[in-house]
Design a protein around this motif. Sequence first.
Motif, PDB file in Angstrom:
ATOM      1  N   ASN A   1      11.682  -3.068   2.524  1.00  0.00           N
ATOM      2  CA  ASN A   1      10.284  -3.630   1.913  1.00  0.00           C
ATOM      3  C   ASN A   1      10.361  -5.076   2.267  1.00  0.00           C
ATOM      4  O   ASN A   1      11.106  -5.973   1.462  1.00  0.00           O
ATOM      5  CB  ASN A   1      10.567  -3.335   0.238  1.00  0.00           C
ATOM      6  CG  ASN A   1       8.971  -3.748  -0.311  1.00  0.00           C
ATOM      7  OD1 ASN A   1       8.359  -4.581   0.513  1.00  0.00           O
ATOM      8  ND2 ASN A   1       8.748  -3.144  -1.340  1.00  0.00           N
TER       9      ASN A   1
ATOM     10  N   THR B   1       0.675  -1.226  -0.097  1.00  0.00           N
ATOM     11  CA  THR B   1      -0.089  -0.045   0.183  1.00  0.00           C
ATOM     12  C   THR B   1       0.978   1.226  -0.138  1.00  0.00           C
ATOM     13  O   THR B   1       1.914   1.467   0.682  1.00  0.00           O
ATOM     14  CB  THR B   1      -0.938  -0.020   1.198  1.00  0.00           C
ATOM     15  OG1 THR B   1      -1.756  -1.134   1.245  1.00  0.00           O
ATOM     16  CG2 THR B   1      -1.928   1.296   1.138  1.00  0.00           C
ATOM     17  N   SER B   2       0.315   2.321  -0.613  1.00  0.00           N
ATOM     18  CA  SER B   2       1.243   3.487  -0.547  1.00  0.00           C
ATOM     19  C   SER B   2       1.397   4.092   0.784  1.00  0.00           C
ATOM     20  O   SER B   2       0.522   4.021   1.595  1.00  0.00           O
ATOM     21  CB  SER B   2       0.231   4.520  -1.455  1.00  0.00           C
ATOM     22  OG  SER B   2       0.964   5.892  -1.128  1.00  0.00           O
TER      23      SER B   2
ATOM     24  N   LYS C   1       4.538   3.483  -2.944  1.00  0.00           N
ATOM     25  CA  LYS C   1       4.577   2.233  -1.903  1.00  0.00           C
ATOM     26  C   LYS C   1       6.369   2.194  -1.663  1.00  0.00           C
ATOM     27  O   LYS C   1       7.250   2.773  -2.321  1.00  0.00           O
ATOM     28  CB  LYS C   1       4.472   0.795  -2.897  1.00  0.00           C
ATOM     29  CG  LYS C   1       3.070   0.872  -3.142  1.00  0.00           C
ATOM     30  CD  LYS C   1       2.956  -0.442  -4.016  1.00  0.00           C
ATOM     31  CE  LYS C   1       1.174  -0.516  -4.396  1.00  0.00           C
ATOM     32  NZ  LYS C   1       1.102  -1.936  -5.400  1.00  0.00           N
TER      33      LYS C   1
ATOM     34  N   SER D   1       3.637   5.418  -7.322  1.00  0.00           N
ATOM     35  CA  SER D   1       2.892   4.473  -6.417  1.00  0.00           C
ATOM     36  C   SER D   1       2.893   4.996  -5.138  1.00  0.00           C
ATOM     37  O   SER D   1       1.810   4.527  -4.152  1.00  0.00           O
ATOM     38  CB  SER D   1       3.253   2.875  -6.496  1.00  0.00           C
ATOM     39  OG  SER D   1       4.557   2.589  -5.948  1.00  0.00           O
TER      40      SER D   1
END
Length: 283
Positions: free
Chosen positions: A165, A125-126, A158, A156
């Motif tokens: 990440n 999700t952003s 994200k 995005s």
Amino acid sequence: MGWNQWVAKATTKRGLGSLAIGLAVAFAGVMASAPAMAQIAGTKHNLGSNGTGTNKFSGTAEICVFCHTPHGADTSAAVPLWNRTLPAPSSFTTYDSLGTSSLDGKTAPVGSVSIACLSCHDGVTSMSAVINAPGSGTTGDATWTGGSWNAAVGASGKMPAGITNLSTDLKNDHPIGIQYGGGGITVNAKTAATKDPDFKAPANTDLNGTTVWWVDTEGTANGTRQKTDLLLYTRAASAGYVGQTVAEPFVECASCHDPHTTNATFLRISNANSAVCLACHTK
């Protein structure tokens, strides 16, 4: 409201269970203390336009909004006033799925404070997808709605590729939602030895009728929990592993990491000489 009151209230309502002790304390400090705000401003968790980190959003100079909101928060979150929607626990694959014989603790579904961290660090999700944006109304003011992420993040919004990440595949990450020390410690056996002898015994205390546990780090074994100690997070039986009957301490993301510190990689203490690892593991 004092931090003891936060501890008493910081339980989840959707079966994600746990006390957000460490983050509750840290957040209370952020809201009440200018020096604490100054700490966060200089870290990568400052995603606002004035941030000094890699990831920046032009839509606001605010700092706390990317995680917290004074109004309209997700009350299911174990973290106070959480401003993001939590991902589904079932969307994650965790370390225990590897079936390694070295993992002797039982694992609960992804939840507690860990799932709050993963609402950004799963890369799905952003990072600007908040519940309550700055300005009038939940969608935010014109500056927010017209904001954009810098090139390092991309359109995005994200979490960019890299070690931060974590994705939804957590098999290559330290276990979370796992019993501390292989289990053996519960609210009915607060000072019991861990089933795995290669773990240090945690300290505990009762706050407003709730038992909390932590692992003392070097030089902090003074009978009180310090910000630099490694926190264990209590999960009720309803939010734990299959067959759990009473509340127990679990290892979560925030056991080792404090999102409000200026320490490298947000560790609660420096990992020089493997101090973080050896605080719990007796190797």
